[in-house]
Design a protein around this motif. Sequence first.
Motif, PDB file in Angstrom:
ATOM      1  N   MET A 181       0.853  -1.197   0.000  1.00 55.01           N
ATOM      2  CA  MET A 181       0.000   0.000   0.000  1.00 55.01           C
ATOM      3  C   MET A 181       0.886   1.243   0.000  1.00 55.01           C
ATOM      4  O   MET A 181       2.059   1.166   0.349  1.00 55.01           O
ATOM      5  N   PHE A 182       0.298   2.378  -0.357  1.00 56.94           N
ATOM      6  CA  PHE A 182       1.078   3.613  -0.462  1.00 56.94           C
ATOM      7  C   PHE A 182       0.455   4.754   0.345  1.00 56.94           C
ATOM      8  O   PHE A 182      -0.758   4.938   0.336  1.00 56.94           O
ATOM      9  N   LEU A 183       1.329   5.516   0.995  1.00 53.10           N
ATOM     10  CA  LEU A 183       0.932   6.795   1.569  1.00 53.10           C
ATOM     11  C   LEU A 183       1.817   7.870   0.936  1.00 53.10           C
ATOM     12  O   LEU A 183       3.043   7.773   0.978  1.00 53.10           O
ATOM     13  N   SER A 193      -6.945  16.820   8.393  1.00 53.46           N
ATOM     14  CA  SER A 193      -8.157  15.986   8.402  1.00 53.46           C
ATOM     15  C   SER A 193      -8.540  15.412   7.034  1.00 53.46           C
ATOM     16  O   SER A 193      -9.480  14.638   6.949  1.00 53.46           O
ATOM     17  N   GLU A 194      -7.831  15.812   5.972  1.00 57.71           N
ATOM     18  CA  GLU A 194      -8.260  15.351   4.647  1.00 57.71           C
ATOM     19  C   GLU A 194      -7.362  14.269   4.062  1.00 57.71           C
ATOM     20  O   GLU A 194      -6.158  14.447   3.921  1.00 57.71           O
ATOM     21  N   ILE A 195      -7.974  13.142   3.710  1.00 63.58           N
ATOM     22  CA  ILE A 195      -7.275  12.037   3.055  1.00 63.58           C
ATOM     23  C   ILE A 195      -7.731  12.022   1.600  1.00 63.58           C
ATOM     24  O   ILE A 195      -8.912  11.828   1.315  1.00 63.58           O
ATOM     25  N   GLU A 196      -6.796  12.224   0.699  1.00 68.24           N
ATOM     26  CA  GLU A 196      -7.158  12.259  -0.718  1.00 68.24           C
ATOM     27  C   GLU A 196      -7.072  10.862  -1.306  1.00 68.24           C
ATOM     28  O   GLU A 196      -6.064  10.178  -1.164  1.00 68.24           O
ATOM     29  N   VAL A 197      -8.167  10.424  -1.941  1.00 70.69           N
ATOM     30  CA  VAL A 197      -8.211   9.076  -2.505  1.00 70.69           C
ATOM     31  C   VAL A 197      -8.457   9.074  -4.010  1.00 70.69           C
ATOM     32  O   VAL A 197      -8.494   8.022  -4.641  1.00 70.69           O
ATOM     33  N   SER A 198      -8.640  10.254  -4.584  1.00 73.09           N
ATOM     34  CA  SER A 198      -8.955  10.291  -6.011  1.00 73.09           C
ATOM     35  C   SER A 198      -8.477  11.602  -6.621  1.00 73.09           C
ATOM     36  O   SER A 198      -8.469  12.636  -5.963  1.00 73.09           O
ATOM     37  N   GLU A 199      -8.048  11.546  -7.882  1.00 66.68           N
ATOM     38  CA  GLU A 199      -7.599  12.757  -8.565  1.00 66.68           C
ATOM     39  C   GLU A 199      -8.265  12.853  -9.923  1.00 66.68           C
ATOM     40  O   GLU A 199      -8.468  11.846 -10.594  1.00 66.68           O
ATOM     41  N   LYS A 200      -8.586  14.060 -10.307  1.00 66.70           N
ATOM     42  CA  LYS A 200      -9.134  14.252 -11.646  1.00 66.70           C
ATOM     43  C   LYS A 200      -8.037  14.062 -12.683  1.00 66.70           C
ATOM     44  O   LYS A 200      -6.856  14.264 -12.388  1.00 66.70           O
ATOM     45  N   ASN A 331     -12.839   2.974   1.765  1.00 62.23           N
ATOM     46  CA  ASN A 331     -12.841   1.938   2.802  1.00 62.23           C
ATOM     47  C   ASN A 331     -11.678   0.961   2.664  1.00 62.23           C
ATOM     48  O   ASN A 331     -11.670  -0.098   3.294  1.00 62.23           O
ATOM     49  N   SER A 332     -10.700   1.306   1.830  1.00 60.97           N
ATOM     50  CA  SER A 332      -9.537   0.434   1.674  1.00 60.97           C
ATOM     51  C   SER A 332      -8.751   0.409   2.982  1.00 60.97           C
ATOM     52  O   SER A 332      -8.889   1.294   3.829  1.00 60.97           O
ATOM     53  N   GLU A 333      -7.896  -0.599   3.112  1.00 60.35           N
ATOM     54  CA  GLU A 333      -7.134  -0.766   4.352  1.00 60.35           C
ATOM     55  C   GLU A 333      -6.289   0.475   4.667  1.00 60.35           C
ATOM     56  O   GLU A 333      -6.273   0.952   5.801  1.00 60.35           O
ATOM     57  N   ILE A 334      -5.610   1.014   3.663  1.00 61.52           N
ATOM     58  CA  ILE A 334      -4.727   2.162   3.918  1.00 61.52           C
ATOM     59  C   ILE A 334      -5.532   3.386   4.349  1.00 61.52           C
ATOM     60  O   ILE A 334      -5.151   4.109   5.273  1.00 61.52           O
ATOM     61  N   ALA A 335      -6.685   3.605   3.698  1.00 61.87           N
ATOM     62  CA  ALA A 335      -7.500   4.777   4.046  1.00 61.87           C
ATOM     63  C   ALA A 335      -8.069   4.641   5.457  1.00 61.87           C
ATOM     64  O   ALA A 335      -8.099   5.601   6.233  1.00 61.87           O
ATOM     65  N   GLY A 339      -6.923   6.877   8.609  1.00 63.15           N
ATOM     66  CA  GLY A 339      -7.990   7.618   9.277  1.00 63.15           C
ATOM     67  C   GLY A 339      -7.968   7.393  10.787  1.00 63.15           C
ATOM     68  O   GLY A 339      -8.100   8.325  11.583  1.00 63.15           O
ATOM     69  N   LYS A 340      -7.773   6.139  11.169  1.00 63.86           N
ATOM     70  CA  LYS A 340      -7.742   5.780  12.600  1.00 63.86           C
ATOM     71  C   LYS A 340      -6.592   6.503  13.305  1.00 63.86           C
ATOM     72  O   LYS A 340      -6.753   7.076  14.380  1.00 63.86           O
ATOM     73  N   ARG A 341      -5.409   6.476  12.678  1.00 64.75           N
ATOM     74  CA  ARG A 341      -4.248   7.105  13.306  1.00 64.75           C
ATOM     75  C   ARG A 341      -4.371   8.626  13.342  1.00 64.75           C
ATOM     76  O   ARG A 341      -3.922   9.272  14.289  1.00 64.75           O
ATOM     77  N   ILE A 342      -4.982   9.205  12.309  1.00 61.05           N
ATOM     78  CA  ILE A 342      -5.192  10.663  12.305  1.00 61.05           C
ATOM     79  C   ILE A 342      -6.108  11.038  13.483  1.00 61.05           C
ATOM     80  O   ILE A 342      -5.851  11.985  14.221  1.00 61.05           O
ATOM     81  N   ARG A 343      -7.178  10.272  13.653  1.00 59.37           N
ATOM     82  CA  ARG A 343      -8.138  10.524  14.729  1.00 59.37           C
ATOM     83  C   ARG A 343      -7.437  10.452  16.094  1.00 59.37           C
ATOM     84  O   ARG A 343      -7.572  11.344  16.923  1.00 59.37           O
ATOM     85  N   GLU A 344      -6.618   9.402  16.281  1.00 57.80           N
ATOM     86  CA  GLU A 344      -5.937   9.224  17.571  1.00 57.80           C
ATOM     87  C   GLU A 344      -4.847  10.270  17.812  1.00 57.80           C
ATOM     88  O   GLU A 344      -4.730  10.824  18.887  1.00 57.80           O
ATOM     89  N   GLN A 345      -4.059  10.499  16.774  1.00 50.14           N
ATOM     90  CA  GLN A 345      -2.859  11.326  16.967  1.00 50.14           C
ATOM     91  C   GLN A 345      -3.164  12.814  16.893  1.00 50.14           C
ATOM     92  O   GLN A 345      -2.529  13.616  17.567  1.00 50.14           O
TER      93      GLN A 345
END
Length: 405
Positions: A181-183, A193-200, A331-335, A339-345
């Motif tokens: 997976m990639f970050l 707070s924003e996770i980008e999952v798609s690009e035009k 809902n992919s594993e990386i997203a 998301g979970k770590r952003i919420r916690e950290q």
Amino acid sequence: MDETIGNINRIIDGYEREMVEELKNIIGIKSISPSSGGMGESKRVEHLLPLLKAQGADAKIYSYKDETGTERPSIVATRGAAGRTIWVVAHIDTVSEGDPAMWSTNPFEGVEKDGRVYGRGSSDNGQDVVAGIYAMKALGAAKAEMKYRMGLVLVADEEVGSKYGIQKLLDEQGVFGKEDMFLVPDAGVEDGSEIEVSEKGMLWIKITTTGKQVHASTPHLGINACRHAVGLLDRIDTDLHRKYTKTNKLFAPDTSTFEITKREANVGSVNIIPGKDVSYIDCRILPDYSVDEVLEDVKRLASEAEMRTPGLKIEVEVFQREDPAPTTDPNSEIARLLGKRIREQLGVEPKTIGIGGGTCAAFARRKGFQAAVWNTTGEVAHSPDEYAVIKHMMGDAKVIASLFV
Ligand SMILES: [Zn+2]
């Protein structure tokens, strides 16, 4: 928060001064693409490679010669046992400083002031080059048991299309595994707070209209290229907006966009009918459509206009194109993990979004990988007085490190 993560966070806090100094160091090592008048990334890589080796990471250079004959090196580093890997991809090239008069500091000297570090490439993407390196170091120092192997890719050539960076690396055998997976920590907002999952997709079209230049008092003897170009541009503008109406809630704006932008200067006098007109259109196309379909429509409208007026020539060229990549499932594993770590950290509620386009993630997505783009940053990339907020860099390092445990 889990004890292991708490421990890693404390280790990262202890690195703060070192991280700030390192960010200043890399700002001082110019890393501009040869096609933008620079010398490439070699000097920066020479500095960064020993840093990674000293912390015990496995680190290797992958270098490719560009069209100017310049070597364009990227670093691929890993920590942890071979296996499923999350790759953190940050870029080590920068754009040029632009007009130096618009800077309050020397753009190539990292200057620390009020909790920020100023300099070209401080935010884009130095903040996360440093965050990635120290996240990796902290994982080693904590001797934490890792759920995924950490990969850190410090890539060349991101600012000018990634041809000699991530694109080449993705074609290498034995670097990336099918399930990886990639970050890409290279775009985001101030609160993270924003996770980008798609690009035009992106299409820049150049339209050259050639008529016949004559004196403005005798239009019957010429062909006014300006008039025909304006008519065509208006037609294209109307037709594309009428046809491409799908919306996608991930994006703001939620539609494809088609904008007439640059128009080259034509004649020097008011009393001359222009024989040539050169205009450009910037199209940002939702992943729901193909770039080819838009291009075909523009070409058809141009040839219809050409046929209506004998002697008129209209050439449609692709100035730049970037086909949309498949969207990474929110809902992919990386997203979800991110998301979970952003919420916690960071204590913010993450949301998944789409953007106008142009990060390394699109190339990974085209190869079938799940890729999320995220970091904590304001709108400072490519501007004069670019800066990175030290707190953001520290938070990014903690979020990154905690992905792996
Ligand atoms: Zn960037």
